[in-house]
Design a protein around this motif. Structure first.
Motif, PDB file in Angstrom:
ATOM      1  N   ILE A  56       0.833  -1.200   0.000  1.00 30.10           N
ATOM      2  CA  ILE A  56       0.000   0.000   0.000  1.00 30.10           C
ATOM      3  C   ILE A  56       0.873   1.258   0.000  1.00 30.10           C
ATOM      4  O   ILE A  56       0.728   2.120  -0.865  1.00 30.10           O
ATOM      5  N   ALA A  57       1.810   1.332   0.953  1.00 28.21           N
ATOM      6  CA  ALA A  57       2.664   2.523   1.035  1.00 28.21           C
ATOM      7  C   ALA A  57       3.530   2.652  -0.220  1.00 28.21           C
ATOM      8  O   ALA A  57       3.771   3.759  -0.712  1.00 28.21           O
TER       9      ALA A  57
ATOM     10  N   ALA B 157       1.329   3.949  -2.964  1.00 30.45           N
ATOM     11  CA  ALA B 157       0.975   5.331  -2.632  1.00 30.45           C
ATOM     12  C   ALA B 157       2.088   6.298  -3.044  1.00 30.45           C
ATOM     13  O   ALA B 157       1.844   7.307  -3.707  1.00 30.45           O
ATOM     14  N   ARG B 158       3.321   5.965  -2.665  1.00 30.78           N
ATOM     15  CA  ARG B 158       4.451   6.843  -3.007  1.00 30.78           C
ATOM     16  C   ARG B 158       4.648   6.912  -4.516  1.00 30.78           C
ATOM     17  O   ARG B 158       4.879   7.989  -5.073  1.00 30.78           O
TER      18      ARG B 158
ATOM     19  N   ASN C 123       1.842   9.019  -6.151  1.00 29.98           N
ATOM     20  CA  ASN C 123       2.019  10.405  -5.749  1.00 29.98           C
ATOM     21  C   ASN C 123       2.976  11.136  -6.703  1.00 29.98           C
ATOM     22  O   ASN C 123       2.677  12.220  -7.210  1.00 29.98           O
TER      23      ASN C 123
ATOM     24  N   LEU D  40      -4.123   8.590  -4.902  1.00 32.76           N
ATOM     25  CA  LEU D  40      -4.662   7.352  -4.314  1.00 32.76           C
ATOM     26  C   LEU D  40      -5.728   7.763  -3.297  1.00 32.76           C
ATOM     27  O   LEU D  40      -5.427   8.296  -2.242  1.00 32.76           O
ATOM     28  N   ALA D  41      -6.983   7.542  -3.661  1.00 33.22           N
ATOM     29  CA  ALA D  41      -8.095   8.087  -2.882  1.00 33.22           C
ATOM     30  C   ALA D  41      -8.611   7.132  -1.818  1.00 33.22           C
ATOM     31  O   ALA D  41      -9.150   7.567  -0.806  1.00 33.22           O
ATOM     32  N   GLU D  42      -8.475   5.835  -2.047  1.00 31.22           N
ATOM     33  CA  GLU D  42      -9.001   4.879  -1.082  1.00 31.22           C
ATOM     34  C   GLU D  42      -8.304   3.537  -1.238  1.00 31.22           C
ATOM     35  O   GLU D  42      -7.947   3.137  -2.343  1.00 31.22           O
ATOM     36  N   VAL D  43      -8.134   2.856  -0.122  1.00 33.08           N
ATOM     37  CA  VAL D  43      -7.607   1.485  -0.140  1.00 33.08           C
ATOM     38  C   VAL D  43      -8.550   0.610   0.658  1.00 33.08           C
ATOM     39  O   VAL D  43      -9.055   1.025   1.704  1.00 33.08           O
TER      40      VAL D  43
ATOM     41  N   VAL E 216       2.838  19.266   6.777  1.00 34.98           N
ATOM     42  CA  VAL E 216       3.020  18.916   5.363  1.00 34.98           C
ATOM     43  C   VAL E 216       2.005  19.699   4.532  1.00 34.98           C
ATOM     44  O   VAL E 216       0.803  19.669   4.813  1.00 34.98           O
TER      45      VAL E 216
ATOM     46  N   ARG F 285       0.493  20.476   0.662  1.00 36.24           N
ATOM     47  CA  ARG F 285       0.424  19.875  -0.666  1.00 36.24           C
ATOM     48  C   ARG F 285      -0.482  20.722  -1.567  1.00 36.24           C
ATOM     49  O   ARG F 285      -1.551  21.154  -1.154  1.00 36.24           O
TER      50      ARG F 285
END
Lengths: 250, 250
Positions: free
Chosen positions: B28-29, B32-33, B36, B42-45, B221, B223
């Motif tokens: 997942i991570a 995601a990276r 990005n 990535l809106a939902e997992v 952070v 964005r």
């Protein structure tokens, strides 16, 4: 075999940082292991952004489908902490300042000579009729509303909150498990393992490949509510391994 | 400001082992990276069990809501690998033996003098009309069907498959980010940060607490799709920190 009582749960991990890859979630695996021991089946997890509509939808879907719903994240003091607002919206109730939470936080900051700012006061807010979850790490509480357990995202705090609610959770039949390390790849054992899975309908058999540069091996994990059924499946898998070894040494 | 093109994605991580706590997910991570950087949000997992109905429901919900859907897990050779069957069901198509996948696998095993068992042949199955995703690590391919990218769960293989499909993914506007480490807890900065968030509607500002035994600090952070908007928000946060320090040294 008498039917075991099954109790199911879902989790929602809330936070943009989990979806941008900034943060590797640790709470999901922690909750999963905890519930497993407790006899509660974690059936689904969703990771959603700090987005009110996404949280409301996930909460309302999952709280109606499962005995328990746990959330992590979004209950801190800053503007991007919108979980409480969204949970209240999901239940159609107001956000209130919870008196007990307020007084815990006020005395905590007062005793440390730290200003109890409006941002910090925000952490005393809950939906109406919520019951607090103690936070042994940093005071600011989580809360329970019906079958929904709203907890912090910081792992140390999340873990402390899980310990706080532990006595209140009603587990069902414990899922027993056994695992066997198998020095063959899934392609070697797959056919035989399918037969074993069919012969053991009360055991869920998972096969997890490991790839170590050039060699494959497999961990076979068996899970069942019945010790007898588990023992039988374990015996079948061990016999399979003996058979494969015998064939290979021919 | 012209409207940036937004491209969104969802992910489904499939596997009982992720929900029992046996395995800490890493895909997942990683995804995601990767997304990005690519300008895909990535809106939902969702993490779901090896359960056909759960997979079908999640696939059909998320593939219609997002530009891309990525799945991990459940495409191996054993009986508990049911992803392909479920994906086919979600699309209402048949599972077929994909000729190209079959010949890749056959020649791989043949050249290594390993039996191409029915279990291994299962890895050549895809839903009808799927396009293969190369697997540089262990040959057995993933596949694409419409906007759904079906990939392996073993992290090394998942990562290799992501690299394979990278050239085909159409990213949108890149989300730029900046972060500032702040030596104050969220309770100290929360009020001021809310104002800054309101003043900077084109910047999403996240605040991430760190708790190091007795001391709190925060990572802020920011964005945005606009560099100018990001610079402005960054300046606002830095001014806030100067102001807090000035107040503390009074």
């Amino acid at each position: 075999m008498t039917q075991p009582t099954l109790v199911s749960a879902a989790m929602i991990a809330i936070g943009d940082e989990l979806l941008s890859g900034r943060t590797q979630d640790k709470n999901i695996a922690h909750l999963a292991r905890f519930l497993n021991v407790k006899g509660i089946d974690l059936a689904e997890v969703r990771i959603v952004a700090d987005d009110s509509q996404a949280i409301v939808e996930a909460v309302n879907t999952l709280r109606s489908q499962h005995d328990y719903l746990f959330t992590s994240g979004g209950i801190g003091p800053t503007h991007d902490d919108i979980t409480t607002e969204a949970i209240a919206k999901a239940f159609g109730v107001q956000v209130i300042t919870h008196k007990q939470a307020y007084s815990r936080l006020a005395s905590h900051y007062h005793s440390r000579n730290i200003e109890f700012t409006p941002a910090r006061q925000k952490m005393a807010q809950t939906p109406e009729n919520a019951i607090l979850i103690d936070n042994a790490v940093s005071v600011a509480p989580g809360y329970i509303i019906q079958n929904v357990y709203v907890m912090a995202g910081v792992p140390a705090v999340f873990n402390a909150m899980i310990l706080s609610v532990e006595p209140q959770l009603q587990g069902g039949a414990i899922l027993l498990s056994a695992s066997i390390d198998c020095p063959h790849g899934e392609g070697t054992i797959g056919g035989e393992l399918t037969l074993i899975a069919k012969q053991n309908p009360h055991v869920s058999i998972g096969s997890y490949p490991r790839f170590d540069q050039q060699t494959y091996s497999t961990q076979i994990v068996m899970r069942s509510h019945s010790q007898d059924a588990l023992d039988e499946a374990e015996k079948n898998v061990e016999l399979m391994l003996v058979k494969i070894q015998r064939n290979e040494s021919k």
